[in-house]
Motif scaffolding. Structure first.
Motif, PDB file in Angstrom:
ATOM      1  N   LEU A   1       0.829  -1.199   0.000  1.00  0.00           N
ATOM      2  CA  LEU A   1       0.000   0.000   0.000  1.00  0.00           C
ATOM      3  C   LEU A   1       0.868   1.256   0.000  1.00  0.00           C
ATOM      4  CD1 LEU A   1      -2.677   1.475   0.156  1.00  0.00           C
ATOM      5  CD2 LEU A   1      -2.700   1.075   2.632  1.00  0.00           C
ATOM      6  N   LYS A   2       1.917   1.262   0.800  1.00  0.00           N
ATOM      7  CA  LYS A   2       2.806   2.429   0.823  1.00  0.00           C
ATOM      8  C   LYS A   2       3.441   2.661  -0.544  1.00  0.00           C
ATOM      9  CE  LYS A   2       4.488   3.851   5.290  1.00  0.00           C
ATOM     10  NZ  LYS A   2       5.664   4.043   6.153  1.00  0.00           N
ATOM     11  N   GLN A   3       3.805   1.588  -1.213  1.00  0.00           N
ATOM     12  CA  GLN A   3       4.393   1.717  -2.541  1.00  0.00           C
ATOM     13  C   GLN A   3       3.375   2.276  -3.533  1.00  0.00           C
ATOM     14  OE1 GLN A   3       5.651  -2.368  -2.976  1.00  0.00           O
ATOM     15  NE2 GLN A   3       7.757  -1.919  -2.353  1.00  0.00           N
ATOM     16  N   LEU A   4       2.123   1.822  -3.418  1.00  0.00           N
ATOM     17  CA  LEU A   4       1.085   2.347  -4.299  1.00  0.00           C
ATOM     18  C   LEU A   4       0.803   3.812  -3.980  1.00  0.00           C
ATOM     19  CD1 LEU A   4      -1.050   1.954  -6.490  1.00  0.00           C
ATOM     20  CD2 LEU A   4      -2.636   1.191  -4.699  1.00  0.00           C
ATOM     21  N   ILE A   5       0.824   4.163  -2.713  1.00  0.00           N
ATOM     22  CA  ILE A   5       0.618   5.558  -2.310  1.00  0.00           C
ATOM     23  C   ILE A   5       1.675   6.446  -2.967  1.00  0.00           C
ATOM     24  CG2 ILE A   5       0.814   7.155  -0.356  1.00  0.00           C
ATOM     25  CD1 ILE A   5      -0.480   4.888   1.361  1.00  0.00           C
ATOM     26  N   GLU A   6       2.908   6.015  -2.907  1.00  0.00           N
ATOM     27  CA  GLU A   6       3.998   6.803  -3.493  1.00  0.00           C
ATOM     28  C   GLU A   6       3.799   6.966  -5.003  1.00  0.00           C
ATOM     29  OE1 GLU A   6       8.878   6.533  -3.922  1.00  0.00           O
ATOM     30  OE2 GLU A   6       7.862   5.520  -2.271  1.00  0.00           O
ATOM     31  N   PHE A   7       3.460   5.871  -5.683  1.00  0.00           N
ATOM     32  CA  PHE A   7       3.233   5.928  -7.120  1.00  0.00           C
ATOM     33  C   PHE A   7       2.052   6.841  -7.439  1.00  0.00           C
ATOM     34  CE2 PHE A   7       0.681   4.272 -10.686  1.00  0.00           C
ATOM     35  CZ  PHE A   7       1.559   4.505 -11.734  1.00  0.00           C
ATOM     36  N   SER A   8       0.954   6.697  -6.704  1.00  0.00           N
ATOM     37  CA  SER A   8      -0.249   7.492  -6.954  1.00  0.00           C
ATOM     38  C   SER A   8       0.017   8.978  -6.758  1.00  0.00           C
ATOM     39  CB  SER A   8      -1.387   7.030  -6.038  1.00  0.00           C
ATOM     40  OG  SER A   8      -1.663   5.661  -6.225  1.00  0.00           O
ATOM     41  N   ALA A   9       0.742   9.320  -5.692  1.00  0.00           N
ATOM     42  CA  ALA A   9       1.058  10.721  -5.436  1.00  0.00           C
ATOM     43  C   ALA A   9       1.913  11.296  -6.563  1.00  0.00           C
ATOM     44  CB  ALA A   9       1.788  10.853  -4.100  1.00  0.00           C
ATOM     45  N   GLN A  10       2.857  10.505  -7.071  1.00  0.00           N
ATOM     46  CA  GLN A  10       3.689  10.957  -8.188  1.00  0.00           C
ATOM     47  C   GLN A  10       2.865  11.255  -9.431  1.00  0.00           C
ATOM     48  OE1 GLN A  10       6.451   7.713  -8.509  1.00  0.00           O
ATOM     49  NE2 GLN A  10       7.822   8.479  -6.896  1.00  0.00           N
ATOM     50  N   GLN A  11       1.744  10.540  -9.580  1.00  0.00           N
ATOM     51  CA  GLN A  11       0.889  10.744 -10.756  1.00  0.00           C
ATOM     52  C   GLN A  11      -0.109  11.893 -10.560  1.00  0.00           C
ATOM     53  OE1 GLN A  11       1.735   8.985 -13.444  1.00  0.00           O
ATOM     54  NE2 GLN A  11       3.261   8.028 -12.090  1.00  0.00           N
ATOM     55  N   GLY A  12      -0.119  12.478  -9.374  1.00  0.00           N
ATOM     56  CA  GLY A  12      -1.037  13.584  -9.105  1.00  0.00           C
ATOM     57  C   GLY A  12      -2.350  13.171  -8.478  1.00  0.00           C
ATOM     58  N   ALA A  13      -2.474  11.914  -8.066  1.00  0.00           N
ATOM     59  CA  ALA A  13      -3.708  11.444  -7.432  1.00  0.00           C
ATOM     60  C   ALA A  13      -3.821  12.007  -6.020  1.00  0.00           C
ATOM     61  CB  ALA A  13      -3.745   9.920  -7.395  1.00  0.00           C
ATOM     62  N   ASP A  14      -5.055  12.193  -5.564  1.00  0.00           N
ATOM     63  CA  ASP A  14      -5.288  12.751  -4.235  1.00  0.00           C
ATOM     64  C   ASP A  14      -5.835  11.740  -3.249  1.00  0.00           C
ATOM     65  OD1 ASP A  14      -4.575  15.622  -4.091  1.00  0.00           O
ATOM     66  OD2 ASP A  14      -5.890  15.733  -5.829  1.00  0.00           O
ATOM     67  N   PHE A  15      -6.061  10.510  -3.703  1.00  0.00           N
ATOM     68  CA  PHE A  15      -6.506   9.473  -2.767  1.00  0.00           C
ATOM     69  C   PHE A  15      -6.245   8.092  -3.343  1.00  0.00           C
ATOM     70  CE2 PHE A  15     -10.302  10.578  -5.273  1.00  0.00           C
ATOM     71  CZ  PHE A  15     -10.748   9.342  -5.712  1.00  0.00           C
ATOM     72  N   VAL A  16      -6.186   7.136  -2.422  1.00  0.00           N
ATOM     73  CA  VAL A  16      -6.174   5.710  -2.763  1.00  0.00           C
ATOM     74  C   VAL A  16      -7.361   5.094  -2.055  1.00  0.00           C
ATOM     75  CG1 VAL A  16      -4.981   3.512  -2.483  1.00  0.00           C
ATOM     76  CG2 VAL A  16      -3.683   5.559  -3.111  1.00  0.00           C
TER      77      VAL A  16
ATOM     78  N   LEU B   1      -1.498   1.127   9.538  1.00  0.00           N
ATOM     79  CA  LEU B   1      -2.502   1.775   8.701  1.00  0.00           C
ATOM     80  C   LEU B   1      -2.505   3.288   8.945  1.00  0.00           C
ATOM     81  CD1 LEU B   1      -4.779   1.692   6.664  1.00  0.00           C
ATOM     82  CD2 LEU B   1      -6.354   1.074   8.515  1.00  0.00           C
ATOM     83  N   THR B   2      -2.377   3.683  10.200  1.00  0.00           N
ATOM     84  CA  THR B   2      -2.288   5.110  10.525  1.00  0.00           C
ATOM     85  C   THR B   2      -1.088   5.740   9.842  1.00  0.00           C
ATOM     86  OG1 THR B   2      -3.339   4.711  12.678  1.00  0.00           O
ATOM     87  CG2 THR B   2      -2.128   6.772  12.423  1.00  0.00           C
ATOM     88  N   ASP B   3       0.019   5.018   9.827  1.00  0.00           N
ATOM     89  CA  ASP B   3       1.231   5.507   9.177  1.00  0.00           C
ATOM     90  C   ASP B   3       1.019   5.678   7.673  1.00  0.00           C
ATOM     91  OD1 ASP B   3       4.054   6.237   9.217  1.00  0.00           O
ATOM     92  OD2 ASP B   3       4.426   4.326   8.234  1.00  0.00           O
ATOM     93  N   CYS B   4       0.254   4.778   7.067  1.00  0.00           N
ATOM     94  CA  CYS B   4      -0.033   4.879   5.624  1.00  0.00           C
ATOM     95  C   CYS B   4      -0.817   6.155   5.318  1.00  0.00           C
ATOM     96  CB  CYS B   4      -0.817   3.653   5.152  1.00  0.00           C
ATOM     97  SG  CYS B   4       0.163   2.146   5.008  1.00  0.00           S
ATOM     98  N   GLN B   5      -1.795   6.481   6.164  1.00  0.00           N
ATOM     99  CA  GLN B   5      -2.559   7.713   5.947  1.00  0.00           C
ATOM    100  C   GLN B   5      -1.666   8.941   6.109  1.00  0.00           C
ATOM    101  OE1 GLN B   5      -5.142   8.712   4.666  1.00  0.00           O
ATOM    102  NE2 GLN B   5      -5.769  10.653   5.561  1.00  0.00           N
ATOM    103  N   GLN B   6      -0.807   8.921   7.111  1.00  0.00           N
ATOM    104  CA  GLN B   6       0.106  10.047   7.298  1.00  0.00           C
ATOM    105  C   GLN B   6       1.068  10.176   6.124  1.00  0.00           C
ATOM    106  OE1 GLN B   6      -0.131  12.388   9.684  1.00  0.00           O
ATOM    107  NE2 GLN B   6      -2.005  11.265  10.217  1.00  0.00           N
TER     108      GLN B   6
END
Length: 786
Positions: free
Chosen positions: A264-279, A418-423
């Motif tokens: 999930l953290k890896q997907l968060i990083e990728f999504s943020a790089q693409q300009g996404a605002d949520f997972v 999970l809390t860390d993932c949101q942060q």
């Protein structure tokens, strides 16, 4: 009228409008069967409630339509308790009001009486001046009567106490305690002399966060003080990626058997790089520890707890220590297609045991700071966590012989990760972060139901009445909360559900949000008929959702797909719960609805777990699967569905053609390949003037280009939020779940074909994300006329 009145008071519906728009009368025997299910008592050994896990209650024993549960005496007693008794108590045990109009309701026989009140604010709540308690006197002659009831020749009145007449300060949101005493000492109504209860002061709307239109003026309550409540969306046009977390692959490691918080953290990083605002995630609730193969995230054991299988074990132990011997299974857990939940469970729990032993050896023995944090977590979670852990210990496999503290440790770690993932989302600039998903119910044998059994109806399960896709209706095998018992327990379990889920996320999707108003109940006993709708106290439940949403700063999305009563749509709009649109269902008689006509205050999803992914839909994969599994009652229905899909494919091309034409008129740069696709589509239409294209001609088009255009046009949606599945970005055709199947199809087991590392390197995926981001920006600019 005795039985009919009791059915009404218990919330058992008499009629409804079905999916075809037809008015349906529910059979009296079906309604009575649901009433019998509600009134049947659960045989609970109360001596064990606070000390041991509950023994599973058999909900189907000796229930029948002729059961003495519904006797004249029972009808009379129940009707009195629900209809008359509330008027015989000075205060209800739970009531709510809105922040903009704070009031208290009291019940008294019509009389001139002086009432003494005290209001104690919820722990931690204070007024601007620092006050936590208030006392005052009022006289009934100065109060408005807003309701009445006649009983035994006495007129009982519902009086409204406007708090701004007695308290000059703005009261805070929260669950406050009220005490009232009748100082008139009327001996004829001695039972009304004093009472106490909870007063919930709620906001009128859910938290809106970045979606709020900050240009609006604050709402002014009657006392003239400003309150920051807004009622409209701003210009934001956010987008994100949805994922079934278990399907993610963080690597090609043989032991990477299930998607977890590392992936999930890896997907968060990728999504943020693409300009996404949520997972956006599937429900992460705890599942049945006794049956690892029962893997549906929508059939949880306890919605207040997390599934430990999502724990990132690399954060528990160093990479060498975590590689415990696993040769006895001789299997590659990282299967290219399906998850072997039993073996994944065995492997990860062996790692958990080792991790816990090290934790006890290093942290507990030395009473470290981390061990103190763990103890604080257990204290904060209290008896509910203790009961859950005992239940886990009782039902775990024989080889997993661990103390209750072991399961508390797993919840502690899961919550932490999970809390860390949101942060992490927020630190990378995402405006929302994680969007969680709350299942509509829990399984009967799970800890949630068994530990709160007095608030559930264990003799019924929830589902849906017959519709086009399920001619016999749907039974989801989940135990419903009882609306009467819920009220009698001051809504404590519902509050706990909202609070425990909202704490993790920037937004929470409530599955089947119509359940706040009504749920279709099936009696577990076959002799009790074919089910009925049961109604819930919508206003109170929505007020709780709004309060907990504002407290957690968590937006709320209501999954309002299916038969949606108009009361729900109006209530969601007033409370600012976002609607949940699904592209496939966003149609009118001429085809798919134009993106500019989508609901503004909504989340638009191209596809979700219950429908085919985009490629699978285009190729009819879902229809072929249903035919192979003999899910069509009649062979002709399959042929009808194929013809309908062919028509819908043609309508999709029309929709894409119109959308590309609109985009070409803007200053948005359109890739040349999509310009060429638009030309191909125009040529096809020109050569087929009868509004029909053969399947072969449609299949001549490049699906990859078609998918790019589909995503880009859809992303211009008027909706405030737009979501695409990662599997659709990868052009995967495989279905996640085929409703109505269990063992005949591998629901909830399929993994993505590519790891996150491969996703990051896939230029086509990145290009699709760029098209979506550009289209969302364009949609926002059009709204702002920039």
């Amino acid at each position: 009228m005795g039985l009919e009145k009791l059915l009404y008071l218990q919330g058992v519906g008499a009629e409804y409008i079905d999916c075809h728009g037809h008015h349906v009368q529910i059979a009296p025997s079906d309604r009575t069967g649901i009433l019998a299910s509600m009134l049947a008592k659960a045989n609970v050994n109360k001596a064990n409630v606070n000390t041991e896990p509950l023994n599973l209650v058999d909900p189907t024993s000796s229930l029948a339509l002729t059961d003495p549960t519904i006797t004249a005496s029972t009808i009379s007693d129940k009707t009195f308790s629900l209809d008359v008794a509330p008027w015989l108590s000075l205060l209800p045990s739970f009531q709510f009001c809105y922040l903009t109009h704070p009031v208290i309701l009291i019940y008294l026989p019509e009389q001139a009486a002086e009432i003494a009140f005290s209001l104690t604010l919820e722990e931690g709540a204070v007024t601007p001046s620092g006050q936590t308690e208030f006392e005052w006197l009022c006289h009934t002659q100065n109060l408005a009567i807003i309701g009445e009831y006649h009983h035994n020749n006495i007129r009982y009145c519902r009086y409204q106490v406007n708090l701004i007449d007695y308290i000059s300060e703005t009261l805070p949101l929260g669950y406050h305690q009220v005490f009232a005493q009748n100082l008139s000492h009327n001996s004829a109504v001695s039972e009304l002399e004093s009472a106490s209860g909870t007063l919930m002061i709620a906001p009128k709307t859910c938290y809106q966060g970045v979606m709020m239109d900050n240009s609006l003026s604050p709402v002014k309550p009657t006392n003239g003080k400003e309150i920051a409540e807004h009622s409209q969306f701003g210009n934001a046009k956010l987008w994100g990626i949805s994922i079934q977390l278990y399907s993610l692959k963080s690597s090609n490691d043989p032991l990477d058997g299930i998607g977890d918080f590392k992936a999930l953290k890896q997907l968060i990083e990728f999504s943020a790089q693409q300009g996404a605002d949520f997972v956006m995630l599937n429900p992460l609730h705890a599942l049945d520890i006794a049956n690892a193969e029962h893997c549906s995230p929508y059939s949880p054991s306890d919605r207040r707890r997390l599934n430990p299988l999502y724990i990132n074990i690399d954060e528990l132990l160093d990479s060498n220590a975590s590689r415990i011997e696993y040769s006895e299974l001789d299997v590659n857990l990282n299967h290219i297609k399906l998850i072997n939940y039993k073996r994944v469970f065995e492997y990860k729990y062996k790692v958990f045991v080792k991790s816990y032993e090290l934790f006890c050896l290093e942290q507990q023995a030395n009473s470290t700071e981390r061990y103190k944090v763990f103890n604080a977590f257990k204290a904060q979670q209290g008896h509910a966590l203790s009961t859950f852990c005992q239940d886990q210990m009782k039902h775990a496999p024989e080889w997993l012989s661990m103390p209750a503290d072991f399961y508390a440790y797993l919840q502690f770690v899961a919550v932490e990760q999970l809390t860390d993932c949101q942060q992490y989302c927020l630190s990378l600039g995402m405006k929302i972060g994680l969007i969680g998903d709350l299942a509509i119910g829990a399984i009967l044998q799970g800890n949630e139901v068994q530990s709160q059994i007095e608030q559930f109806c264990i003799h019924a399960s929830i589902g849906a009445p017959a519709d086009r896709f399920s001619p016999s209706g749907q039974n989801w095998g989940l135990t419903p909360l009882d609306p009467i018992k819920l009220k009698q327990h001051n809504y404590c379990h519902f509050i706990d559900l909202m609070r425990s889920n909202m704490q993790f996320y920037g937004a929470l999707r409530i599955d089947h949000v119509m359940g706040l108003l009504r749920l279709w109940w099936w009696p577990l006993s076959k002799t009790l008929g074919n089910g009925a709708y049961v109604y819930y106290p919508l206003d109170t439940l929505l007020a709780i959702v709004c309060l907990e949403s504002q407290r957690a700063k968590c937006m709320v999305i209501g999954e309002d797909l299916g038969i949606v009563p108009p009361e729900i749509s109006a209530a969601m709009q007033q409370s600012q719960l976002l609607s949940n649109q699904l592209f496939y269902f966003s149609q009118h008689h001429d085809g798919f609805i134009a993106p500019q006509q989508h609901k503004l205050h909504s989340l638009m999803m191209l596809a979700n777990h219950d429908v085919a992914p985009l490629k699978g839909w285009w190729q009819g994969e879902d229809l072929h699967i249903r035919d192979r599994l003999a899910l069509y009652p009649q062979p002709q229905q399959y042929q009808d569905e194929l013809r309908l899909r062919e028509k819908e494919r043609y309508q999709l091309l029309q929709w894409i053609d119109s959308g590309l034409t609109t985009l070409l008129k803007t200053d948005l740069t359109i890739p040349s390949e999509l310009n060429e696709l638009a030309g191909q589509i125009a040529t096809l239409f020109a050569s087929n003037t009868d509004n029909a294209l053969s399947m072969l001609k449609l299949d001549d088009l490049s699906f990859d280009l078609l998918l790019d255009a589909w995503l880009m046009v859809a992303a211009t949606s008027q909706s405030g939020l737009f979501c695409v599945q990662l599997s659709d970005l990868l052009a995967d055709k495989h279905c996640i779940n085929i409703p109505g199947t269990w063992k005949s199809f591998p629901n909830w087991q399929r993994r993505l074909s590519k790891s996150i590392d491969h996703v990051k390197q896939d230029k086509q995926v990145s290009q699709r994300c760029q098209l979506i981001a550009a289209a969302r920006h364009q949609a926002a600019c059009l709204k702002k006329d920039c």
